[in-house]
Design a protein around this motif. Structure first.
Motif, PDB file in Angstrom:
ATOM      1  N   PHE A   1       9.087 -14.661  -4.233  1.00  0.00           N
ATOM      2  CA  PHE A   1       9.448 -13.247  -4.081  1.00  0.00           C
ATOM      3  C   PHE A   1      10.783 -13.071  -3.337  1.00  0.00           C
ATOM      4  O   PHE A   1      11.629 -12.266  -3.709  1.00  0.00           O
ATOM      5  CB  PHE A   1       8.341 -12.492  -3.338  1.00  0.00           C
ATOM      6  CG  PHE A   1       8.068 -11.109  -3.888  1.00  0.00           C
ATOM      7  CD1 PHE A   1       9.106 -10.241  -4.207  1.00  0.00           C
ATOM      8  CD2 PHE A   1       6.755 -10.670  -4.072  1.00  0.00           C
ATOM      9  CE1 PHE A   1       8.855  -8.970  -4.715  1.00  0.00           C
ATOM     10  CE2 PHE A   1       6.501  -9.400  -4.575  1.00  0.00           C
ATOM     11  CZ  PHE A   1       7.542  -8.553  -4.896  1.00  0.00           C
ATOM     12  N   ASP A   2      10.974 -13.821  -2.265  1.00  0.00           N
ATOM     13  CA  ASP A   2      12.217 -13.681  -1.495  1.00  0.00           C
ATOM     14  C   ASP A   2      13.437 -14.020  -2.344  1.00  0.00           C
ATOM     15  O   ASP A   2      14.498 -13.395  -2.205  1.00  0.00           O
ATOM     16  CB  ASP A   2      12.172 -14.575  -0.254  1.00  0.00           C
ATOM     17  CG  ASP A   2      11.212 -14.048   0.808  1.00  0.00           C
ATOM     18  OD1 ASP A   2      10.872 -12.851   0.768  1.00  0.00           O
ATOM     19  OD2 ASP A   2      10.789 -14.846   1.673  1.00  0.00           O
TER      20      ASP A   2
ATOM     21  N   LYS B   1       6.668  -5.583  -2.255  1.00  0.00           N
ATOM     22  CA  LYS B   1       6.360  -6.664  -1.323  1.00  0.00           C
ATOM     23  C   LYS B   1       5.992  -6.115   0.061  1.00  0.00           C
ATOM     24  O   LYS B   1       5.074  -6.612   0.726  1.00  0.00           O
ATOM     25  CB  LYS B   1       7.532  -7.640  -1.196  1.00  0.00           C
ATOM     26  CG  LYS B   1       7.211  -8.881  -0.366  1.00  0.00           C
ATOM     27  CD  LYS B   1       8.345  -9.887  -0.397  1.00  0.00           C
ATOM     28  CE  LYS B   1       7.934 -11.196   0.280  1.00  0.00           C
ATOM     29  NZ  LYS B   1       7.580 -11.020   1.699  1.00  0.00           N
ATOM     30  N   ALA B   2       6.710  -5.095   0.511  1.00  0.00           N
ATOM     31  CA  ALA B   2       6.394  -4.487   1.807  1.00  0.00           C
ATOM     32  C   ALA B   2       4.979  -3.915   1.793  1.00  0.00           C
ATOM     33  O   ALA B   2       4.245  -4.041   2.786  1.00  0.00           O
ATOM     34  CB  ALA B   2       7.412  -3.391   2.120  1.00  0.00           C
ATOM     35  N   TYR B   3       4.583  -3.336   0.679  1.00  0.00           N
ATOM     36  CA  TYR B   3       3.232  -2.796   0.535  1.00  0.00           C
ATOM     37  C   TYR B   3       2.198  -3.923   0.576  1.00  0.00           C
ATOM     38  O   TYR B   3       1.177  -3.828   1.275  1.00  0.00           O
ATOM     39  CB  TYR B   3       3.143  -2.027  -0.776  1.00  0.00           C
ATOM     40  CG  TYR B   3       1.760  -1.572  -1.165  1.00  0.00           C
ATOM     41  CD1 TYR B   3       1.160  -0.464  -0.552  1.00  0.00           C
ATOM     42  CD2 TYR B   3       1.045  -2.228  -2.176  1.00  0.00           C
ATOM     43  CE1 TYR B   3      -0.108  -0.035  -0.927  1.00  0.00           C
ATOM     44  CE2 TYR B   3      -0.211  -1.807  -2.562  1.00  0.00           C
ATOM     45  CZ  TYR B   3      -0.795  -0.721  -1.932  1.00  0.00           C
ATOM     46  OH  TYR B   3      -2.048  -0.300  -2.306  1.00  0.00           O
TER      47      TYR B   3
ATOM     48  N   THR C   1      -0.613  -4.232   3.500  1.00  0.00           N
ATOM     49  CA  THR C   1      -1.990  -3.859   3.161  1.00  0.00           C
ATOM     50  C   THR C   1      -2.848  -5.018   2.662  1.00  0.00           C
ATOM     51  O   THR C   1      -4.077  -4.925   2.677  1.00  0.00           O
ATOM     52  CB  THR C   1      -1.993  -2.790   2.057  1.00  0.00           C
ATOM     53  OG1 THR C   1      -1.465  -3.364   0.841  1.00  0.00           O
ATOM     54  CG2 THR C   1      -1.138  -1.590   2.442  1.00  0.00           C
ATOM     55  N   GLU C   2      -2.180  -6.109   2.193  1.00  0.00           N
ATOM     56  CA  GLU C   2      -2.877  -7.218   1.522  1.00  0.00           C
ATOM     57  C   GLU C   2      -3.669  -6.718   0.312  1.00  0.00           C
ATOM     58  O   GLU C   2      -4.675  -7.293  -0.078  1.00  0.00           O
ATOM     59  CB  GLU C   2      -3.786  -7.962   2.503  1.00  0.00           C
ATOM     60  CG  GLU C   2      -3.024  -8.628   3.643  1.00  0.00           C
ATOM     61  CD  GLU C   2      -3.919  -9.464   4.534  1.00  0.00           C
ATOM     62  OE1 GLU C   2      -5.143  -9.483   4.298  1.00  0.00           O
ATOM     63  OE2 GLU C   2      -3.384 -10.112   5.452  1.00  0.00           O
ATOM     64  N   ASN C   3      -3.185  -5.641  -0.255  1.00  0.00           N
ATOM     65  CA  ASN C   3      -3.786  -5.048  -1.453  1.00  0.00           C
ATOM     66  C   ASN C   3      -2.781  -5.206  -2.591  1.00  0.00           C
ATOM     67  O   ASN C   3      -1.654  -4.720  -2.500  1.00  0.00           O
ATOM     68  CB  ASN C   3      -4.080  -3.559  -1.203  1.00  0.00           C
ATOM     69  CG  ASN C   3      -4.822  -2.915  -2.356  1.00  0.00           C
ATOM     70  OD1 ASN C   3      -4.882  -3.443  -3.460  1.00  0.00           O
ATOM     71  ND2 ASN C   3      -5.382  -1.733  -2.116  1.00  0.00           N
TER      72      ASN C   3
END
Length: 216
Positions: A152-153, A178-180, A184-186
């Motif tokens: 992702f990075d 990604k921030a979400y 949230t780990e959702n």
């Protein structure tokens, strides 16, 4: 027979009436021009990550909710990269119609060098053509599949660099995703296949696109 003074009074009254009518019409015309603004036109160029859930229509809906009128057109085919669209030639012809304010391009995650080179080098081709025809290039930053989440990075970095080098607008959808996820780990922005967006994911993408295009 009318007196000269009476005739003068009539002429003066007609003059005042004509001035009043002219001012009223001018005011209405000005008001109409203020209200009837042309909608922004956006060309989406991409693959299944763009046409899944009909992202352009979701962008129109999101914009409308903010009082913005836009019109969109999409050229998107399965597994296409920017290079494939360029080789087809259809996108160039569409841009050359000079109908668009923004050209939003999207390809695969592009975390590896080959994908990065296409983002940058073919992005330059699209950018030059867009500028020649009165449009602004935008990069739609996407996301990796869940299987390759660790890249992702790299996806974020390469889209940021391509945007910077080509002086294009960055639409950081992947970064917002990604921030979400990290908070949230959702992972419900993904659909069941772990790559394409769910409807919720596409709606978030549309929201980000509108916010970054129109500073809302």
């Amino acid at each position: 027979m009318l007196r000269i003074s009476s005739i003068k009074n009539i002429i003066y009254a007609l003059f005042i009436f004509s001035v009043f009518c002219s001012c009223s019409l001018a005011g209405k015309s000005k008001s109409t021009r203020t209200i009837q603004k042309n909608p922004s036109r956006i060309l989406f160029v991409g693959n299944s990550l763009t046409y899944t859930n009909n992202l352009p229509k979701l962008v129109e809906t999101s914009a409308k909710e903010k009082g913005i009128t836009i019109e969109t057109k999409m050229i998107a085919f399965p597994n296409y990269a920017l290079m494939d669209h360029w080789n087809d030639g259809k996108v160039q012809k569409e841009i050359e119609t000079k109908q668009y304010d923004f050209v939003i391009v999207q390809q695969g995650p592009s975390s590896q060098d080959f994908g990065k080179d296409i983002l940058i080098n073919y992005g330059k081709k699209y950018n030059d053509l867009s500028k020649e025809n009165g449009a602004q290039l935008c990069y739609f930053m996407i996301w990796p599949s869940l299987t390759y989440y660790k890249t992702f990075d790299g996806v974020i970095k390469n889209h940021r660099e391509a945007s910077r080098l080509n002086n294009a607008i960055l639409l950081p959808v992947g970064e917002v995703w990604k921030a979400y996820f990290d908070t949230t780990e959702n992972f419900d922005y993904y659909s069941n296949d772990g790559f394409h967006p769910s409807l919720k994911g596409s709606q978030k993408a549309a929201e980000v696109i509108v916010n970054y295009l129109f500073n809302k």
